[in-house]
Write an enzyme that holds these catalytic residues in place. Sequence first.
Site, mmCIF file in Angstrom:
data_model
loop_
_atom_site.group_PDB
_atom_site.id
_atom_site.type_symbol
_atom_site.label_atom_id
_atom_site.label_comp_id
_atom_site.label_asym_id
_atom_site.label_seq_id
_atom_site.Cartn_x
_atom_site.Cartn_y
_atom_site.Cartn_z
ATOM 1 N N TRP A 1 0.832 -1.202 0.000
ATOM 2 C CA TRP A 1 0.000 0.000 0.000
ATOM 3 C C TRP A 1 0.874 1.263 0.000
ATOM 4 O O TRP A 1 0.624 2.198 -0.753
ATOM 5 C CB TRP A 1 -0.987 -0.059 1.164
ATOM 6 C CG TRP A 1 -1.975 1.068 1.260
ATOM 7 C CD1 TRP A 1 -2.351 1.696 2.413
ATOM 8 C CD2 TRP A 1 -2.727 1.692 0.210
ATOM 9 N NE1 TRP A 1 -3.276 2.674 2.149
ATOM 10 C CE2 TRP A 1 -3.526 2.700 0.804
ATOM 11 C CE3 TRP A 1 -2.785 1.531 -1.178
ATOM 12 C CZ2 TRP A 1 -4.379 3.522 0.072
ATOM 13 C CZ3 TRP A 1 -3.637 2.351 -1.910
ATOM 14 C CH2 TRP A 1 -4.419 3.335 -1.297
ATOM 15 N N GLY B 1 -10.563 3.935 1.770
ATOM 16 C CA GLY B 1 -11.495 3.739 0.663
ATOM 17 C C GLY B 1 -11.304 2.400 0.002
ATOM 18 O O GLY B 1 -10.510 1.568 0.448
ATOM 19 N N ALA C 1 -4.500 -2.401 -3.597
ATOM 20 C CA ALA C 1 -3.233 -1.814 -4.016
ATOM 21 C C ALA C 1 -2.842 -2.289 -5.423
ATOM 22 O O ALA C 1 -2.470 -1.479 -6.273
ATOM 23 C CB ALA C 1 -2.154 -2.157 -3.004
ATOM 24 N N LYS D 1 -14.509 -2.755 8.764
ATOM 25 C CA LYS D 1 -14.984 -3.542 7.621
ATOM 26 C C LYS D 1 -14.114 -4.784 7.375
ATOM 27 O O LYS D 1 -14.568 -5.752 6.774
ATOM 28 C CB LYS D 1 -15.080 -2.665 6.373
ATOM 29 C CG LYS D 1 -13.733 -2.202 5.822
ATOM 30 C CD LYS D 1 -13.318 -3.030 4.666
ATOM 31 C CE LYS D 1 -11.935 -2.796 4.138
ATOM 32 N NZ LYS D 1 -10.800 -2.483 4.911
ATOM 33 N N ASP E 1 -15.652 0.789 0.564
ATOM 34 C CA ASP E 1 -14.559 -0.094 0.962
ATOM 35 C C ASP E 1 -15.084 -1.497 1.283
ATOM 36 O O ASP E 1 -14.456 -2.504 0.959
ATOM 37 C CB ASP E 1 -13.868 0.518 2.198
ATOM 38 C CG ASP E 1 -12.468 -0.022 2.388
ATOM 39 O OD1 ASP E 1 -12.034 -0.827 1.545
ATOM 40 O OD2 ASP E 1 -11.816 0.364 3.373
ATOM 41 N N SER F 1 -8.440 -9.381 -1.678
ATOM 42 C CA SER F 1 -8.419 -8.744 -0.357
ATOM 43 C C SER F 1 -7.816 -9.712 0.663
ATOM 44 O O SER F 1 -8.226 -10.876 0.747
ATOM 45 C CB SER F 1 -9.838 -8.358 0.041
ATOM 46 O OG SER F 1 -9.959 -8.376 1.439
ATOM 47 N N ARG F 2 -6.850 -9.195 1.439
ATOM 48 C CA ARG F 2 -6.166 -10.076 2.406
ATOM 49 C C ARG F 2 -7.134 -10.627 3.445
ATOM 50 O O ARG F 2 -7.075 -11.789 3.816
ATOM 51 C CB ARG F 2 -5.100 -9.285 3.161
ATOM 52 C CG ARG F 2 -3.887 -9.031 2.341
ATOM 53 C CD ARG F 2 -2.924 -8.212 3.157
ATOM 54 N NE ARG F 2 -2.497 -7.053 2.400
ATOM 55 C CZ ARG F 2 -1.897 -6.004 2.916
ATOM 56 N NH1 ARG F 2 -1.690 -5.943 4.218
ATOM 57 N NH2 ARG F 2 -1.519 -5.013 2.158
ATOM 58 N N ASN F 3 -8.028 -9.783 3.907
ATOM 59 C CA ASN F 3 -8.939 -10.219 4.969
ATOM 60 C C ASN F 3 -9.949 -11.232 4.439
ATOM 61 O O ASN F 3 -10.301 -12.185 5.127
ATOM 62 C CB ASN F 3 -9.625 -9.003 5.585
ATOM 63 C CG ASN F 3 -8.604 -8.101 6.260
ATOM 64 O OD1 ASN F 3 -7.995 -8.486 7.256
ATOM 65 N ND2 ASN F 3 -8.347 -6.941 5.674
ATOM 66 N N GLU G 1 -5.051 -6.990 8.705
ATOM 67 C CA GLU G 1 -5.445 -6.214 9.887
ATOM 68 C C GLU G 1 -6.698 -6.769 10.564
ATOM 69 O O GLU G 1 -6.912 -6.590 11.752
ATOM 70 C CB GLU G 1 -5.692 -4.745 9.499
ATOM 71 C CG GLU G 1 -4.455 -3.997 9.022
ATOM 72 C CD GLU G 1 -3.523 -3.587 10.158
ATOM 73 O OE1 GLU G 1 -3.855 -3.823 11.334
ATOM 74 O OE2 GLU G 1 -2.438 -3.052 9.843
#
Lengths: 336, 532
Positions: free
Chosen positions: A11, A133, A137, A188, A241, A251-253, A278
Site C-alpha cells: 500500500w 477507501g 493496491a 470492515k 470499501d 483482499s487479504r482479509n 489487519e
Amino acid sequence: MKITVLGGGNWGTTVALSVARAGHPVTLWVRRADQRDEINQARTNQRYLPDITLPAGLTATDDLGGAVEGAGLILFIIPSKAFRRVAQALGAHLSPEQLIIHGTKGFEPVTHLRMSQILEEETCARQLGVLSGPNIAWEMASGLPAGATVASRFPEVIRRARAALEHDQLQIYGNRDVVGVELAGALKNVVAIAAGMAEAMAVGQNAKALLITRGMAEITRLGVALGAAPGTFTGVAGVGDLIVTCASSRSRNFRVGDGLAKGEGLDEITARLGQTAEGINTARVVAELLRERQIRAPLLRTIHQVIEGAFSPEEGLRYLMSLEGSEDVEFVGGDF
Amino acid sequence: MRREDRIKARSEVIGRVFNQISAASEGGGAPISEVINETLYHERERLRQRPSYGDLEADGAFYGQISKALPKASETARQDLLRRLLTRYFDEIAGHFNPRIFKATTRAIPVALSGLLNGLSPKRLITRPGEIPRIDQQLQIEGDVGHIARLHARGVVVYAPTHSSNLDSIIMGYALHASGLPPVSYGAGLNLFSNPLMGFFMSHLGAYTVDRLKTAPLYKAVLKGYATISMELGYDNLFFPGGTRSRSGVVEGQLKRGLLGATLRAYHNQLKAGSARPQVYVVPCTLNYPLVLEAATLIDDHLRRAAKARYIIVDDEFSRLRRWWDFSKGLFELDQRIRVVFGAPLDVFGDPINADGEALDPRGRIIDPARYLYRDGALVEDPARDAEYTRVLGERILSAWQRDTVILANHVAAFALFERLRAMQPQKDLYRFLRELSPALSLPIQEVEVAIDGLVERLKGRDVRLEPIVASGDGAAILRAALASLSTYHTRAVIARRGVRLHVNDANLLFYYRNRLDRYGLSEPLVRGARR
C-alpha cells in the site's frame, strides 16, 4: 512541496506510485537497505508489488530524518503492529507545521487506539488526516481507476492530499469525520473475513449479501458508539470499501476468511499471505470494545469466536441463522 | 488598562473590526449596512426586554439616531455609523479607569477581599482594616506559582478557571495577589456591577464589562478584540472559558471557544509584529468551594432550564449582603477552605510548557509552537486551522480541570448518598425523583459510610486531587465533615442525621453537590452494586 511516503509495503509503494503519477517527485522511506537498493536500482519492489515498474521520480531511502525533513506532506503507511514504533521515531524529526496523512486501517492492540490517536500521542503533528477507501493496491498500481477518501478536520490537509495524489486514474473525496473514516476502514475488515468464509463455504449469494449488510449494520452501530458520524458509513470509505473487500479474492482479509473456512489455521494463513491482515487483530479489539460498551453485534462476535477457534465456520453460520431477526436499519426506527 | 494603552487599544480594536467588516463586505460578504441593521435589531430586542441595568434612555436615543440616519446614508456615511457603533461598544466594554483609585485599591486588596467576604462596607475597610479577619486562613493555594511567575517574565499569562460562583473573580484576584502574581484584566458580567461593593472594586481593578444581554455579533467582535489587544499590550488576562457559572454544579465539560480563540489570535498578531515576547501561556485553574454561595439559585436555574424555561439570573445570593455574611460565617466557623489550584501551564495550542517557558511535544521534546502557524516557511492566516487548534486547547483545559478539581468531603458524601437513593427508585425520571425526594426517605448511616468507602477506593486509583480527609479513606469521618459543612449556610441543612439514619432535607442541593463528581464515570457501577 516535498512529499514523503513512509512504508514500503504494497500500500505504501502504491501510494508513492500515485504521487509520482500525479507528477510529483516522491521520497519513499523503507526500513531495509536491500529494499531501498532494489527500488532505486532495479525500479521494483518485488516482494510487495511484483511486476510493477516504479518510475524515476520515486526515490527510496532508509534514512527517516532525511526523508521527512522539510516535507510539506507525509503519508504514513505503516501496519498497525509497527505503527507506534515508527511514529515514535518520526516524532524526533518532526516540526509542528508538518502535515501527516496515515493510511492504516486498524486498531492498536491492547490500547484500542485509532491510528491518528497514536500519532497525537507520539508526535507534535496536529494537522492530521486519514486516507481510506476501496483501494486494492494491486489494481491501483496496475493503473486501474479508483477513488479514495481523505478525512481531516483541517481543510489544508485535504487540499494537499488532492494536490499530491489526484491524477486521471485517482479521485480524492474530502470528509471531516476522521473518527468515522478510521473506524469504517478498520471495522470492515472483520466483515471481509465473514464474506471470505461465506464464499468458500458456497452458501450462495443471498447469504453472502445478508452477512455483508448485517455486518454493515453492526459496524455502523459500533462506530457511532465510538464517535463516528453514521453518514460516513454510507460513503466511499464505508460501503465503498466494504463492497470491494467483500467481493475481491485479492483482499487479504477476505483470504483469511477463505482460509478459515477451508480448515486452515491462522498461522498457516498469515504465512501464506506474507503480509499483515489487519482484520485478525481488529476482530479481537472489536470483541473487547463490544464487551466494554455492551453493544449487540452477533456477527462481529461470531467472527471473533471463529478466529479464536471457539466455533468452526459452519457452527458460526448455523448460530447466526438461528438468531431471531431484529430491526433492519436502526436509524430508520420502528418496533420489530 | 493604563490610560495610554487604552487610547491605543481603542483605535486598534475599532480599526481591526472595521477593516474586518469592510474586507468581508468587499469579498462578497454582508455589506456594512446589513451589519448595522443586524446590530440595531439585536439592540432593539435587548431594550424591549427592559434590562434592569444600564441607561436605557440614552441607549434608545443613540440607536434611534443611527436607525434614522441609515436609510439615507452614503457609503462614507455608513462607514461613519459603523465606527460610531464600534466606538460606543468599545467605551462600554473598557469602562472608566482612574489610575489614582487603582493604586489605592491595589494596596487595600488583602483586607478588601477579606472584607468583601465578610459583607463589610468599603468605608470600614479603609478606616478600620485591622479589625477584619484575614481571608488567608480560608484560602488554600496549590500549584507551581513560581513557574507561572517565570512565565510572566517571558510573555502574557491567561488564567482559565472553572466557574462556580460570582466570587470566583474575587477569589482569583486575591489568589494572584497572595501568590505575588500581577493583577489581571478580566471580563465581568455587567450584572455584577449591580452589587455596589463589587461594582466599586471591579471597575477599578482591571475588569472590563461584558453585557450578556448584548447579543449582536458586532458587540462580540469588539469584546474579543478588546481581550486580544489587552494580551498584545502585555496584560495578563482572566477568562472563564466555560462561559457562565456551572448551573448544575458539574465540573464543566464544554467550553465557549470564542474568547479562548483570542489567545491564539494575540499570539499570531505578536509573531506578525515581530514582538520580542510573543508568548501567550494559558494556565487552567480550578476553584473549589466546600459550599457555593449561589448554589440554591444555580441548581434551581439548571432544573428550570432542563424544563426549557431559560433565563439569565440577575438577582441571586450574590447581590444580597445577608447571604454573604451567612456564607462567610459558615466558612470561618468550620475552618473550611476554598482551594485554588493553579494547573500546569499550556501554550495556546494546548502543549505543556517546561520550566524555561518552552513548549513540549507529547514525548517531552522541545518544539517551536510558532511553527504551527507556518506553511511553506511563512506565517499564514487560516481561520479553519486556528479554530481546530483552539478546540484542542479547550479539550486540554477540560482534562486539566477534571484532574485538578479538588474532590471534597461534601462532594463524595453527596454523591454516595444520592446514588444509593437513586438506585432505590431507578424507574422514576430524574425530575420526579428530585421532586419526591423528601426527608421521609432515609438510609442507614452505616450503608452510606460503606458507599463512601467504595467511592473513595475507586477515586484513589485515578489521576485526581482529593481533599486530605477524603484521601484518608475513612467513610465515617468524611460523612461527619460533610454533615457539619452541609448544615451551615444553606437555609436548611442539606442532609441531616436522625439517630442511625441519614435524611435529605434539600434534594436539589444534594443533587448540586453530588454533580461535582458527575463527569468522573462513577455512577453506573454504584447503581449496579445497589441493584445487586
